[in-house]
Structures are given as structure tokens and as C-alpha cells.
Design an enzyme around this catalytic site. Structure first.
Site: not given
Ligand code: MIC
Ligand code: SF4
Length: 640
Positions: A62-63, A117, A377, A531, A533
Site C-alpha cells: 500500500d505504500h 507500521d 502526520r 514511524s 521504520r
Molecule cells: C508512516 O506513516 O510514516 C509509515 C510510512 O506508514 C510508517 C512506516 C514506514 O516508514 O514504512 C509508519 O508509520 O510506521
Molecule cells: Fe500509510 Fe502511514 Fe500514511 Fe497511514 S500514516 S496512510 S500507513 S503512510
């Protein structure tokens, strides 16, 4: 007991429920997404696991769905094949955002869910204990290992009254963020109680638990009640229902009360989710972009409300409005009932059912833009435009502002709230089950951009290194390891992605580390928030970072640092932080004697001063660090 304690008690493998002490929990379900998933499955394969040991594990794509080169497509194929072989369900790109689909199709009240995540707590809307973690911890959970965390403190948010029209659950969580701030939830579970709970649908609850991640909370949880039963029944999964709530006399560590009737539309201003004001206070500011969707606000209710607000209007000339529906289920419903036609007639740009602009995967706004997003975010630069001012709002505020061309209070709009659908159209044809009969025959296909995980060396008895960077408070993992369309394709290639570490904070960081022969990071409060990550630990590890000394850490990031063998220490005194300058050489000694609760002697070799640093490491954390990270630790154990 609180609801949190009840779920923890039924999953407790080790420890007692003493706040702040380590506990180990059995994990029922796991989820991964593609941006963290490749690492998690490479680690699972490295551990030699043939079939996952959980009740259910799902891998989502999905990313990284913008395929502007072979890299992302190769990752998708790897994920699909590795899932099929090892007992994992695979949700194809286009099926939806992991958290939304997990809520619709797999979530179970009272179960535990660990996801790679940070927004995995979305499942808390169904009464699950759903937590985010680094990919390696999720891989360990798939291997059947319990998940170790500190027993959280439990905060009660007591809801009374009911929301007025134009105010939605996004405004509730923005209010909680205003009160508690982005570090107010660290080490806590946020539990929702009170008569206001019954007025919120499961997707509305999930908006709140989703964005509880922005409080730094371990997770957030709602009771499982008639509303939950009805949601599950309409998803054709009533058998998953069980009622769950805190006892009447449950004792909480902290309590907030929010009167939903008194709440008004809220907005988080640049560049933190806790810079919250009422929409009224900032109404009238001209905007350039509106983005609707994400795992926070993509439910049927949200998209239908947007359709109703847009109906008969057109997006203002100065605004670009984009919509990325959260799941194919929601997209199907709004397509079939004609709501999507209204949304498109208003001049909306339609995107795939993915994260999209939320992670900077396209739709970066114009220079100096004001962008209103229904996401969770708004860290500086996350949109892909460093100069952009991103604000977080409800779908109501987003849609009405898109029409008006300025930040506008949706209570002025004429619209109707949708009825809850009698049933959801269930179609799992884009979710592939794993191979049951001959998993050994499935070939796992890796593309050339999928590189082996770099190895770390065991921790030395003393570390003497330069402070290669000194940063302030609330540094996010987006600062440490940026995302966006240009960086995300390298999530499976640590060597390459390490070029982007601290890109917007200290350009040339990689070269700096190479010249200094690795180094140390010095930071303020809440280092590594945001995140999950693990690349924000793994890439610095690759660059030779041996320790981070901060005023405090975010939960998932500190776990990731330990997992990859980077020593996390905290300052005893604020003055010790102040006294250090970038470029100073620090010596961290007596590491062979590292022990729980025992301060670590530090010397600023450049300044000729000495001080003590603290840590909150458990005996297991120390063993992992001394081995040079969790993968080495597991390998050593397998050898022994
Ligand atoms: C995000 O919202 O920052 C992400 C992308 O979903 C991350 C995961 C990632 O960095 O792959 C998260 O929230 O954990
Ligand atoms: Fe995707 Fe992370 Fe954004 Fe949610 S917050 S939509 S999981 S990138």
C-alpha cells in the site's frame, strides 16, 4: 481491571503487570506493509522460519505503489512469493491501506496484533491490543516469539455527550493531542470509556486509535460493544465478536474527560500533530491543496460525508483536491451508490487506494503551499515539498475548505451525514491465501534492488567517537530517514538508502560519517517519534553510528536502535546535553559492565569533562546490544 489489563493478562507469557517493567505478550496476528515488509521477511527468512506460528499474518502492499522504476514492482513480487511460501496472506496493491483492510477483514476484539507500521493501533477501534513495532520484532512474532515491551501506564479518556454535525472523531483525537502533546502518550495505553463511546461507529473509533500513534502511545483501545458487533456482522464476521470493557471500578494512572457536545472542528498546524487550534481561529487562510484519505480518514462514512459536502459545488480555482480511498471496499461502495460521481464532478483528482500523498508518494504540493490533509502526520518535508505548510483536519473541514479555497469551518456547510450501510460488500478476491499443500515448492523471487541486510559487530567495551550530529527535541524518523517517492524505492537496499539519512537536517551526513569513521548522535526529548521504520536505525548503523545519547526516546525507535545494536543512552542532566557540541569526541566506557539501572560513565574528551548517562535497558536488551543486535543474538543462540 482496565480493558488493557484484561487483554494483556490473557496474553501474558512473562512478567507481571507492574507498570514500567518488561512483559512478554503472545501475539495472535501480525501485519506488514511493503515499505517495512521486505526487511521483515528477509529477516524471517534469515531466521530459517518455514511457516509462521501466528493465528494470522497478512502482508499488504500500500505504500510504495508508484512504480517509476523496477524497484517497487520487484518488492511487490518478492512480498507476494515470500508470503505464499511461509503461511502469510497477501493483500495486493489496489486492495487498500493495511490498517483499513485489517480493520474491515481481520480484526478481532480481545486479540493482539503486532504490525510493522506505527499506525497498527487502528485495530484498537475494534477492541484489539494493536501495536506498532520494527520489522524485526514483527518477524520474531511471526516466528512465534512473544513481543517484549514495558508494561504501559494506562490513561483513561472519558467521553461524554455526542458530536455536533460538522465535528467528527478526527477532532476528538486532535483535542487529545492538544492536551497531551506528541510525547504525552509515551509508555502509555490510551483507553476510551464513558457514554460518548456508544455514539461513535467502529471506523470513527479507529480514526482516534490510529492517530493515538501521534501521542507516542503504545496503543489506544476502545471497548467492544453492540456497535462493534454490528460492524463485524455487516462485514460478515459476527463470529469474531466478543463483548469487552473495563470493570466499573478499574483504576487508571491518569484521566482526561472530553465533552463531545462542546467540541468544535480542530486543526493541527505546521509542523507537528500537536500544534492544535480550533478551525475558527485560523479560518480564512488561503490554501493550495486538499488531500483526503489515508489510514486515518478513509472510511465509508468519511468519503460519503465528503461527497455530500462537495455535492453541487466545485473545488476552488486555487485548490488541488485529491482523494485516495482507504480500501477497495469503500471505493466499491461509493462507486456503486453514485457518491464518487459527485466527488469527481466537483473537480477531485482520484488516486489509488493506497497511502499516496501521506508518505510523499506523489502529489507533493507547490512551493510554500498550505496543504490541508485528513492524514495523521504533518512533519516538515514529509509531503515531499520542504517549504510546504501541512495542516491536519477532519474530512468535513477538508472538503468544505476545498470548496471555499480557504480554511473554513464545516459547520457552515449544508450537508447530510450518511446512514451506516446495512452491509459492507465483502470481496476478498485481492487477498491471496498462502500455499497449503506444497509451500516448499514455491519459488521466492528477489529483484536486484533487494540487498542483504548489513551485519553489525558485537559492542566494544568502550566507544570513542565524534558527535556527528546534535539535534533538538521531537526529531521524527522522517527527519532521520526521509520517505517520499524518491527514497522509498530503496527500502530494500540499505547501502543506497543510507545516502538519505538526515537529508534535510544535515546534508552530506553520509560523507560526514564516513570521514569521521562512524560516530554518535546527540538529541533532545522524544528522539525518533513517528514511524516504525527500522531503516531509521538500520541505515545509521550502516553508517557506523554506535550510540544515541538523548534526553528521551520514542518507544518504537528505541526498540529499533537496540535491535540493530545501537546503544541508546539518556542524559542525567539537561546541562550535560547543553555542554556537548557537534564535533566533540565522547568516550563511553565500562560497556562490558553494562547492567540494568547502572549509570554509564561518559567523558567529553574534547572538553575534558566527565558525566554519567542513564539507560532503561533490560538484561535481554543488554545481551542483544552486546551481540551487536538482535539478528546476531538470534544466530548466536541458534549456534549454542
Ligand atoms: C508512516 O506513516 O510514516 C509509515 C510510512 O506508514 C510508517 C512506516 C514506514 O516508514 O514504512 C509508519 O508509520 O510506521
Ligand atoms: Fe500509510 Fe502511514 Fe500514511 Fe497511514 S500514516 S496512510 S500507513 S503512510
Amino acid at each position: 481491571m482496565t480493558l488493557t489489563e484484561k487483554i494483556i493478562q490473557t496474553h501474558l507469557v512473562e512478567g507481571t503487570m507492574k507498570r514500567g517493567e518488561p512483559i512478554a505478550l503472545r501475539i495472535d496476528q501480525t501485519l506488514t506493509q511493503d515499505a517495512t515488509g521486505t526487511m521483515a521477511y528477509l529477516q524471517l527468512e534469515a531466521m530459517g522460519v518455514t511457516q509462521v506460528k501466528t493465528d494470522l499474518s497478512v502482508s499488504y502492499v500500500d505504500h510504495n505503489t508508484l512504480q517509476s522504476g523496477f524497484e517497487n514492482a520487484d518488492d511487490h513480487r518478492y512480498l507476494q512469493t515470500v508470503a505464499k511460501k511461509h503461511g502469510i496472506y497477501f493483500s495486493r496493491p489496489g486492495n487498500g491501506i493495511c490498517h483499513q483492510v485489517q480493520l474491515e477483514r481481520f480484526g478481532r476484539p480481545g486479540a493482539t496484533l503486532l504490525g510493522s507500521d506505527s499506525h497498527t493501533p487502528t485495530g484498537g477501534g475494534l477492541g484489539m491490543l494493536a501495536m506498532g513495532a520494527g520489522g524485526l520484532d514483527v518477524a520474531c512474532a511471526m516466528a512465534g516469539e512473544p513481543f517484549v515491551l514495558k508494561m504501559p501506564y494506562i490513561t483513561e479518556v472519558h467521553l461524554t455527550g455526542s458530536l455536533q454535525k460538522g465535528v467528527s472523531s478526527k477532532d476528538i483525537i486532535l483535542k487529545v493531542l492538544q492536551i497531551l502533546t506528541v510525547k504525552g502518550g509515551v509508555g502509555k495505553v490510551i483507553e476510551y470509556t464513558g457514554p460518548g463511546v456508544a455514539t461513535l461507529s467502529v471506523p470513527q473509533r479507529a480514526t482516534i486509535t490510529n492517530m493515538g500513534a501521534e501521542l507516542g502511545a503504545t496503543t489506544s483501545v476502545f471497548p467492544s460493544d453492540e456497535v462493534t458487533r454490528s460492524f463485524l456482522a455487516r462485514e460478515g464476521r459476527e463470529e469474531a465478536y466478543r463483548p469487552l470493557a473495563a470493570d466499573e471500578d478499574a483504576v487508571y494512572d491518569e484521566r482526561l474527560e472530553i465533552d463531545l457536545s462542546a467540541l468544535e472542528p480542530m486543526i493541527a498546524l505546521p509542523h507537528m500533530p500537536d500544534v492544535v487550534k480550533t478551525v475558527r481561529e485560523v479560518a480564512g487562510r488561503k490554501i493550495d491543496q486538499v488531500a483526503i484519505g489515508s489510514c486515518t480518514n478513509s472510511s465509508y462514512r468519511d468519503i460519503m460525508t465528503v461527497a455530500s459536502i462537495l455535492s453541487g459545488h466545485h473545488v476552488a480555482e486555487n485548490v488541488s483536491l485529491v482523494l485516495s480511498p482507504g480500501s477497495r471496499q469503500v471505493l466499491t461502495m461509493v462507486t456503486e451508490n453514485g457518491a464518487l460521481a459527485k466527488i469527481l464532478a466537483a473537480g477531485t483528482r482520484l488516486l489509488e487506494c493506497t497511502c499516496g500523498p501521506c508518505i510523499g508518494m506523489g502529489q507533493s504540493p507547490v512551493t510554500n503551499a498550505w496543504s490541508l490533509r485528513t492524514f495523521n502526520r504533518n512533519f516538515k518535508g514529509r509531503s515531499g515539498t520542504l517549504s510546504a505548510n501541512v495542516c491536519l483536519v477532519s474530512p468535513e473541514t477538508a472538503a468544505w475548505s476545498a470548496v471555499k479555497g480557504v480554511i473554513a469551518d464545516p459547520r457552515e456547510a449544508d450537508f447530510t451525514l450518511p446512514e451506516e450501510p446495512a452491509s459492507f460488500p465483502v470481496d476478498d478476491s485481492m487477498i491471496y491465501p498462502p500455499e497449503k499443500n506444497h509451500p516448499e515448492a514455491v519459488e521466492v523471487i528477489q529483484g536486484p534492488n533487494i540487498r542483504p541486510i548489513p551485519e553489525n559487530t558485537p559492542m566494544a567495551a568502550a566507544i570513542e567517537k565524534t558527535v556527528v550530529i546534535k539535534v533538538g527535541d521531537n526529531i521524527t524518523t522522517d527527519h532521520i530517514m526521509p520517505a517520499g517517492a524518491k527514497v522509498l524505492p530503496y527500502r530494500s537496499n540499505i547501502e543506497k538508502i543510507s545516502e538519505f539519512v538526515f537529508r534535510d537536517v544535515q546534508p552530506g551526513f553520509k560523507a560526514h560519517c564516513e570521514k569521521a569513521g562512524g560516530g554518535l548522535i546527540v538529541a533532545g526529548e522524544n528522539y525518533g517519534q513517528g514511524s516504525s521504520r527500522e531503516h531509521a536505525a538500520l541505515a545509521p548503523m550502516y553508517l557506523g553510528i554506535k550510540a544515541v545519547i538523548a534526553k528521551s526516546f520514542a518507544r518504537i525507535h528505541v526498540a529499533n536502535l537496540i535491535n540493530f545494536g545501537i546503544l541508546p543512552l539518556t542524559f542525567g542532566e539537561a546541562a550535560d546535553y547543553e555542554a556537548i557540541e557537534e564535533g566533540d569526541t565522547l568516550r563511553i566506557a565500562e560497556l562490558e559492565a553494562l547492567a540494568p539501572g547502572k549509570p554509564v560513565p561518559m567523558e567529553n574528551v574534547t572538553k575534558g569533562t566527565k558525566f554519567l548517562a542513564n539507560h532503561a535497558l533490560s538484561p535481554l536488551d543488554i545481551e542483544i546490544l552486546q551481540a551487536g543486535g538482535k539478528l546476531n543474538y538470534i544466530k548466536n543462540k541458534q549456534k549454542a
